[in-house]
Scaffold this active site. Structure first.
Site, short mmCIF file in Angstrom:
data_model
loop_
_atom_site.label_atom_id
_atom_site.label_comp_id
_atom_site.label_asym_id
_atom_site.label_seq_id
_atom_site.Cartn_x
_atom_site.Cartn_y
_atom_site.Cartn_z
CG ASN A 1 1.70 -11.42 0.87
OD1 ASN A 1 1.84 -10.53 1.54
ND2 ASN A 1 0.87 -12.52 1.68
CG ASN B 1 3.47 -6.30 0.52
OD1 ASN B 1 2.32 -5.40 0.31
ND2 ASN B 1 3.13 -7.29 0.91
CD GLU B 2 0.73 -7.57 4.02
OE1 GLU B 2 1.15 -8.65 4.23
OE2 GLU B 2 -0.16 -7.02 3.92
CD GLU C 1 -1.84 -5.54 0.83
OE1 GLU C 1 -2.81 -6.19 1.33
OE2 GLU C 1 -0.92 -5.63 0.43
CE1 TYR D 1 -7.20 -6.71 2.38
CE2 TYR D 1 -5.22 -7.25 3.73
CZ TYR D 1 -5.76 -6.90 2.47
OH TYR D 1 -5.25 -6.63 1.19
CD GLN E 1 -5.37 -7.83 -4.92
OE1 GLN E 1 -5.31 -7.99 -6.09
NE2 GLN E 1 -4.53 -8.45 -4.11
#
Length: 547
Positions: free
Chosen positions: A107, A207-208, A331, A279, A388
């Site tokens: 992010n 990203n995203e 991720e 996740y 991470q």
């Protein structure tokens, strides 16, 4: 003009394919069959899914919480070198052998100006990093990251800002990093003390961007056109760079799969891969706090990979393209306790403790399952990033004096150390147990049968060595696995370890750092047939030499 299916038609077709995935053929698609009694795995060196791209086992470093500052970079610490890099963290990451590292976000990247993080450190601005409401000093930036990558022997995977940023800024970043000399941005890098280009080969196009939480969030087609414009300009600099478009960042979003289709319809010809993120956690909505359901969540990852791959192939068919996209699962991890609210709000401090998840034994077992899934799908997933690497949802945690290995460190370390060469196409027969859809979040709700044993294997033709990674999801009982080696004969056990314990919620601390740690595993005598007795609640590795 060619007719492109509308959203309704597309979702109907995907619904049919989803029903097929949920049907009885699901286990067979993974190379599994149901059986009674001991499980059995057939291993043939001649049958393999892919030549393993080691980038599949990469990691992630974001300007978030204590990942950078007090994680990898802490000038003034007695543990730091002359450049400010924590020597103990360098030793741990280098010892792991992480093949690729994604940076700087996440992010964070969607509000990041890369120019803030280069040049003389006393001239770099201190800014408000809006993604995590934290103060960013910019004392660690691109050049420091490249230096650190060289210290730990990893390849950089850089992302640029396609949220609040422009294609012009992104292309300038590539030029700064990769052009030798004689242009505005390459000469600026040389002025900053780096004469040789960084030669970064892999790049994330933002990203995203599908996420409403993301700075610069935009509709799929708008992002796809922006990514295509950016990629076309980058191809002028170097047509061989590997460019990754932003795919769906979660299976629960209402745009899931449709986003990927619309993005790729705009930029398929200019990109090489598409990202996917997820996740996982042992929560009421996802698992009903049921550990047996939790340990099956790597099969949800497997399903997501299959669905995204299907969308890529659908667009390839529409475009009549000879190019087949690969996937970047850049991720993934367990993350559900230190999430949201105060855990994600830096309160305008420098390096606040954010997203500092404490991992237990069952988390480590599931991470082992995720690694098995990624290996099984290495025919399609080329890049993967455990999110991470340090302090932030990470296998490594620092304090002022040392580094702690969390429970999830160990399965990750085993895959990095032993998984080499080819990922074998195993056929596994195993007893199964049921999971139920009732009460769960829609993207995880399904009635299904889950194998007690989850097995992945690699074979390295260079040295004749086999790696077996074995998850026993049975929470109560030891399980037997009969390995039938058809064209390879194991002759020696080179290493054998297992991760297990009576308490699934046990975790490591700085005071008690080995509560969850590998123990020696007694492997059977090597031969064409071997019977492994896998402890309940365990993830095990066996490394074998063959004749």
């Amino acid at each position: 003009m060619s007719h492109l299916p509308n959203r309704r038609d597309f979702m109907v077709k995907l619904g049919r394919s989803g029903a097929a995935l949920a049907a009885g053929s699901w286990l067979s698609r993974l190379g599994y069959a149901q059986t009674r009694g001991p499980a059995r795995a057939v291993l043939q060196g001649a049958r393999y899914r892919s030549e393993l791209d080691r980038r599949l086992l990469g990691a992630f470093l974001e300007h978030l919480g204590r990942a950078i500052y007090t994680g990898v970079y802490e000038p003034g610490s007695p543990l730091a070198d002359a450049s400010g890099f924590r020597k103990d963290v360098v030793a741990e990451v280098k010892g792991l052998g992480v093949p690729i590292m994604r940076y700087p976000g996440g992010n964070f990247v969607s509000g990041y100006n890369w120019l803030d993080g280069v040049g003389p450190k006393d001239k770099r601005p201190t800014v408000l990093a809006r993604a995590w409401n934290s103060i960013e000093t910019n004392q660690f930036g691109t050049n420091e990251f490249i230096q650190w990558c060289r210290l730990v022997d990893t390849e950089p995977l850089l992302g640029f800002n396609l949220g609040t940023g422009t294609p012009e800024q992104a292309v300038a970043y590539v030029e700064y990093c990769n052009v030798d000399k004689g242009t505005k941005w390459s000469d600026l890098r040389r002025e900053h003390g780096f004469e040789a280009p960084h030669n970064v080969r892999y790049w994330c196009l933002g990203n995203e961007m599908d996420g409403p939480w993301q700075m610069g969030h935009m509709p799929a087609r708008e992002y796809g056109r922006k990514a295509r414009d950016c990629a076309r300009q980058i191809r002028v600099i170097d047509p061989t760079l590997q460019l990754i478009a932003c795919g769906s960042s979660n299976t629960i979003l209402p745009t899931y799969l449709v986003w990927d289709r619309e993005v790729l319809e705009e930029c398929y010809d200019q990109v090489d891969g598409i990202s996917l993120h997820n996740y996982y956690g042992n929560t009421v909505p996802l698992t009903n706090n049921d550990s047996s359901r939790y340990l099956a969540m790597n099969l949800d990852m497997e399903r997501q990979i299959q669905e995204i791959a299907a969308v890529c192939d659908y667009v390839q068919g529409l475009r009549k393209s000879p190019k087949r996209l690969w996937l970047s699962f850049d991720e993934w991890n367990v993350w559900y306790r230190a999430r949201g609210g105060r855990f994600a709000n830096g309160q305008r401090r420098v390096a606040p403790p954010l997203l500092e998840e404490v991992y237990n034994l069952e988390d480590a077992l599931l991470v082992g399952g995720f690694l098995n899934t990624l290996l099984r799908r290495s025919d399609r997933v080329r890049v993967g990033c455990l999110a991470q690497i340090v302090n932030v949802i990470a296998p490594l945690v620092t304090n002022e004096t040392s580094v702690l290995r969390q429970s999830i460190y160990y399965p990750y370390a085993w895959a990095l150390k032993y998984a080499r060469g080819r990922v074998l196409d195993l056929f596994v027969e195993s007893e199964t147990y049921p999971i139920r859809a009732e009460g769960l979040r829609p993207d995880f709700a399904r009635d299904d049968q889950v194998p007690y044993l989850d097995v992945a294997a690699t074979y390295d033709p260079q040295n004749g060595q086999i790696c077996l990674l074995m998850l026993n999801r049975d929470l109560q009982a030891e399980r037997d696995l009969v390995l039938d080696c058809r064209d390879l004969t194991p002759t020696r056990v080179l290493a054998a370890e297992t991760l297990t314990g009576a308490d699934l919620k046990a975790a490591n601390t700085f005071e008690r750092p080995t509560v969850v740690a590998p123990r020696a595993y007694e492997a059977p005598r090597p031969g064409a047939t071997m019977t492994f007795k896998l402890p309940a609640r365990s993830y095990s590795v066996v490394h074998l030499a063959t004749s």
